[in-house]
Write a protein that holds these residues in place. Structure first.
Motif, short mmCIF file in Angstrom:
data_model
loop_
_atom_site.label_atom_id
_atom_site.label_comp_id
_atom_site.label_asym_id
_atom_site.label_seq_id
_atom_site.Cartn_x
_atom_site.Cartn_y
_atom_site.Cartn_z
N SER A 370 0.81 -1.22 0.00
CA SER A 370 0.00 0.00 0.00
C SER A 370 0.84 1.26 0.00
O SER A 370 0.31 2.36 -0.20
N ALA A 371 2.15 1.15 0.24
CA ALA A 371 2.98 2.33 0.48
C ALA A 371 3.38 3.02 -0.82
O ALA A 371 3.92 2.40 -1.73
N ASN A 372 3.13 4.32 -0.88
CA ASN A 372 3.61 5.14 -1.98
C ASN A 372 5.04 5.61 -1.70
O ASN A 372 5.54 5.50 -0.58
N LEU A 373 5.65 6.18 -2.73
CA LEU A 373 7.00 6.75 -2.57
C LEU A 373 6.89 8.22 -2.21
O LEU A 373 7.48 9.08 -2.86
N ASN A 374 6.12 8.50 -1.16
CA ASN A 374 6.03 9.86 -0.65
C ASN A 374 6.40 9.86 0.84
O ASN A 374 6.57 8.81 1.46
N ASN A 375 6.54 11.04 1.40
CA ASN A 375 6.92 11.15 2.81
C ASN A 375 5.88 10.51 3.71
O ASN A 375 6.23 9.87 4.71
N ARG A 376 4.61 10.70 3.38
CA ARG A 376 3.55 10.19 4.24
C ARG A 376 3.67 8.69 4.43
O ARG A 376 3.50 8.17 5.53
N SER A 377 3.95 7.98 3.34
CA SER A 377 4.02 6.52 3.43
C SER A 377 5.29 6.03 4.12
O SER A 377 5.37 4.86 4.49
N MET A 378 6.26 6.90 4.28
CA MET A 378 7.50 6.51 4.96
C MET A 378 7.42 6.67 6.47
O MET A 378 8.17 6.02 7.21
N GLY A 379 6.53 7.57 6.98
CA GLY A 379 6.54 7.79 8.42
C GLY A 379 5.24 8.26 9.04
O GLY A 379 5.13 8.25 10.26
N LEU A 380 4.26 8.66 8.23
CA LEU A 380 3.05 9.25 8.79
C LEU A 380 1.84 8.32 8.72
O LEU A 380 1.20 8.04 9.73
N ASP A 381 1.54 7.80 7.52
CA ASP A 381 0.35 6.98 7.34
C ASP A 381 0.62 5.53 7.73
O ASP A 381 1.76 5.08 7.72
N SER A 382 -0.44 4.80 8.04
CA SER A 382 -0.29 3.37 8.30
C SER A 382 -0.26 2.63 6.97
O SER A 382 -1.14 2.80 6.13
N GLU A 383 0.77 1.81 6.77
CA GLU A 383 0.99 1.10 5.51
C GLU A 383 1.36 -0.35 5.79
O GLU A 383 1.83 -0.69 6.89
N CYS A 384 1.21 -1.20 4.77
CA CYS A 384 1.63 -2.59 4.87
C CYS A 384 2.05 -3.09 3.49
O CYS A 384 1.26 -2.99 2.54
N ASP A 385 3.27 -3.60 3.39
CA ASP A 385 3.79 -4.20 2.16
C ASP A 385 4.20 -5.64 2.44
O ASP A 385 4.58 -5.98 3.56
N VAL A 386 4.15 -6.47 1.42
CA VAL A 386 4.64 -7.85 1.52
C VAL A 386 5.78 -8.02 0.51
O VAL A 386 5.74 -7.46 -0.59
N ILE A 387 6.79 -8.82 0.90
CA ILE A 387 8.03 -8.89 0.13
C ILE A 387 8.47 -10.34 -0.02
O ILE A 387 8.44 -11.11 0.93
N ILE A 388 8.91 -10.69 -1.23
CA ILE A 388 9.57 -11.97 -1.49
C ILE A 388 11.03 -11.67 -1.82
O ILE A 388 11.32 -10.94 -2.78
N ASP A 389 11.95 -12.21 -1.02
CA ASP A 389 13.38 -12.03 -1.19
C ASP A 389 13.97 -13.38 -1.59
O ASP A 389 13.96 -14.33 -0.80
N ALA A 390 14.48 -13.48 -2.81
CA ALA A 390 14.97 -14.75 -3.32
C ALA A 390 16.20 -15.25 -2.58
O ALA A 390 16.56 -16.43 -2.71
N ALA A 391 16.86 -14.40 -1.80
CA ALA A 391 18.05 -14.83 -1.06
C ALA A 391 17.70 -15.63 0.19
O ALA A 391 18.59 -16.26 0.78
N LEU A 392 16.44 -15.61 0.61
CA LEU A 392 16.03 -16.48 1.71
C LEU A 392 16.06 -17.92 1.23
O LEU A 392 15.65 -18.22 0.10
N PRO A 393 16.53 -18.85 2.05
CA PRO A 393 16.70 -20.24 1.59
C PRO A 393 15.47 -20.85 0.95
O PRO A 393 15.57 -21.55 -0.07
N ALA A 394 14.29 -20.58 1.50
CA ALA A 394 13.07 -21.18 0.94
C ALA A 394 12.69 -20.60 -0.41
O ALA A 394 11.85 -21.17 -1.12
N ASN A 395 13.29 -19.46 -0.78
CA ASN A 395 12.86 -18.72 -1.96
C ASN A 395 13.84 -18.81 -3.13
O ASN A 395 13.77 -18.02 -4.07
N ALA A 396 14.75 -19.77 -3.09
CA ALA A 396 15.80 -19.84 -4.10
C ALA A 396 15.27 -19.99 -5.52
O ALA A 396 15.93 -19.56 -6.48
N ASP A 397 14.09 -20.58 -5.68
CA ASP A 397 13.56 -20.82 -7.02
C ASP A 397 12.56 -19.76 -7.47
O ASP A 397 11.86 -19.95 -8.47
#
Length: 512
Positions: A370-397
């Motif tokens: 939900s987070a925009n690339l504005n100041n509000r989304s960095m520190g003012l508004d309530s936001e939630c993002d989900v992330i997949i990082d391929a460097a985590l062992p379970a995510n290699a593929d």
């Protein structure tokens, strides 16, 4: 040359780190990116029909009058009537809805909406609340749906009016109408569906938000049956998903700035490219991080797809001018022309509004939320993002699936097939060169269709510059509304960001 099928680099360390740039990292049995609201509304409707114990909706906006699956004339069963039907069919299934309180009065000034809210109020299985648990000037901006605590959706799409659209973004689609029958323009958005323990984490987040907003606990409501929509594809299986948040300090809640930390880490980690879809670019710190990378001998490409103008007069004054000022500053550091901002348009030349909040780094990091690339989304508004990082062992593929999503998104914008885009990218090894080669060629490859325009960085007027330069409508924390002008502004955030990053971002080896 970049090979989309080469997978992850085992030498890379994970970027996500619980307690620093994310809240939790949990396993999802299945996950899938859903592009545009037509598909999302269809899938979430299926999941709601399958719910047994609770449907929990946490949102910035919510409109009882919309149809989740409009017919050819834009009509269909309204969301309000759909929920009443769910309540009749299974009175033991609780439907809990939490909407940001701003604009609450509008709900009662619309006769249809007010009547439906009254009917809901008289229905034991439906509990509709307004969320005012935040400092003045702050917004509750998360967009989360949780079904029985084991299936969840997190992303940029509100269940509200003027959001429904297909990936075709056709000119004059008769299904794209407001509740009053008026048409609205093309709208591009993205969200992520997931299940398993990752969905449980979003359930915990939602129940915590509900408790703060209503001062009432939601008891656990887990049900173990399969909620995944029958016709929904699965992009990722058995992956670890990080959850990152933003929240302003308020009463007994401490400030959380995980998303800002994650953005800075993702920008620093990029080796080849960053692909971004976002509504705004007004964060001085994020822009400084991009500029610092552009100053390197062999910087990554950074491609941003955005709307031409923000939605609404106030947003245009606050966001558009700041974007121009920051993009121009980045451009001065971009000696090799590796930073681009594009605007998607329809075959008829109409702008497609980009509401998605997506970031893909080197096909090894995927962030949707939900987070925009504005100041509000960095520190003012309530936001939630989900992330997949391929460097985590379970995510290699996961890199091939992340690459496929990136290809799908850019192919959609350029109106070419994913195969055509992937083939050209394999030849060039460059996102910018591929986009430039395919811009305007959709008609030659597939017939008249959509394309990407370069954003015109027209210098803002004096009033716009003053509003944007002093962050009058886009502060990074609640105190920002009251700070004197000499202690705030884009230049100050830029200098702070550059000072912090100069010693942090090392020279990268050249790409092979």
């Amino acid at each position: 040359m970049i090979n989309e099928e080469q997978g992850g680099d085992p030498s890379l360390a994970p970027v996500v780190e619980a307690g620093r740039n994310c809240w939790r990292i949990e396993r999802a049995a299945r996950a899938a990116a859903v592009v545009d609201a037509a598909d999302y509304y269809h899938y979430v409707r299926e999941a709601m029909l399958a719910a047994r114990r609770r449907i929990l909706i946490i949102g910035w906006d919510f409109d009882t009058r919309i149809a989740l699956e409009p017919d050819g004339n834009g009509h269909g069963e309204s969301l309000g009537h759909f929920f009443l039907r769910l309540a009749r069919e299974n009175p033991a299934r609780q439907i809990d809805i939490l909407k940001w309180s701003f604009g609450a009065l509008k709900q009662f000034l619309r006769p249809r909406a007010a009547w439906m809210l009254l009917r809901w109020q008289m229905t034991r299985a439906i509990d509709f609340r307004f969320d005012s648990f935040h400092p003045a000037g702050c917004s509750h901006h998360q967009k989360i749906v949780v079904i029985d605590e084991r299936f969840a959706v997190c992303g940029g799409i509100d269940i509200s009016c003027a959001r429904w659209d297909t990936t075709a973004h056709a000119d004059d689609d008769p299904r794209r109408t407001l509740p009053d029958g008026k048409p609205y323009g093309p709208w591009h958005d993205v969200t992520m569906m997931l299940d398993g323990d990752a969905a449980q984490a979003l359930a915990d987040l939602g129940r915590d938000r509900w408790k703060h907003a209503t001062r009432r606990d939601l008891p656990p409501a887990e049900d173990g049956h399969d909620h995944w929509p029958d016709d929904a594809e699965v992009d990722f299986r058995d992956v670890d998903i990080a959850v990152a948040r933003t929240r302003a300090a308020w009463r007994d809640c401490a400030e959380v700035r995980e998303i800002e930390a994650l953005w800075l880490d993702m920008i620093a980690a990029a080796r080849r490219f960053i692909y971004i879809e976002n509504q705004y670019l007004t964060s001085g710190r994020i822009a400084a991080a991009i500029a610092a990378r552009m100053e390197e001998d062999d910087p990554p490409e950074i491609v941003v797809v955005m709307p031409r103008s923000a939605d609404g007069w106030l947003e245009q004054k606050a966001m558009d001018a700041a974007r121009v000022l920051l993009a121009r500053a980045i451009g001065k550091a971009d000696r090799l022309n590796r930073f681009r901002i594009y605007v998607p348009v329809t075959g008829g030349g109409a702008d497609i509004y980009v509401h998605a909040k997506v970031a893909i780094v080197d096909d090894r990091l995927l962030k949707i939320g939900s987070a925009n690339l504005n100041n509000r989304s960095m520190g003012l508004d309530s936001e939630c993002d989900v992330i997949i990082d391929a460097a985590l062992p379970a995510n290699a593929d996961t890199p091939p699936a992340i690459a496929a999503l990136r290809t799908r998104l850019l192919a959609e914008h350029l109106d070419v097939s994913p195969e055509d885009f992937a083939a050209r990218f394999a030849e060039t090894g460059s996102l910018v060169d591929t986009i430039e080669a395919l811009r305007g060629q959709g008609e030659a490859l597939r017939g008249p269709g959509k394309t990407l325009d370069l954003l015109d960085l027209e210098k803002p007027g004096p009033l716009d510059q003053f509003i944007a330069g002093n962050e009058l409508l886009d502060p990074e924390d609640p105190d920002g509304f009251f700070e004197p002008l000499h202690k705030r502004g884009l230049r100050m955030r830029w200098r702070e960001g550059m000072a912090r990053l100069k010693g942090r971002i090392r020279r990268r080896p050249r790409r092979r």
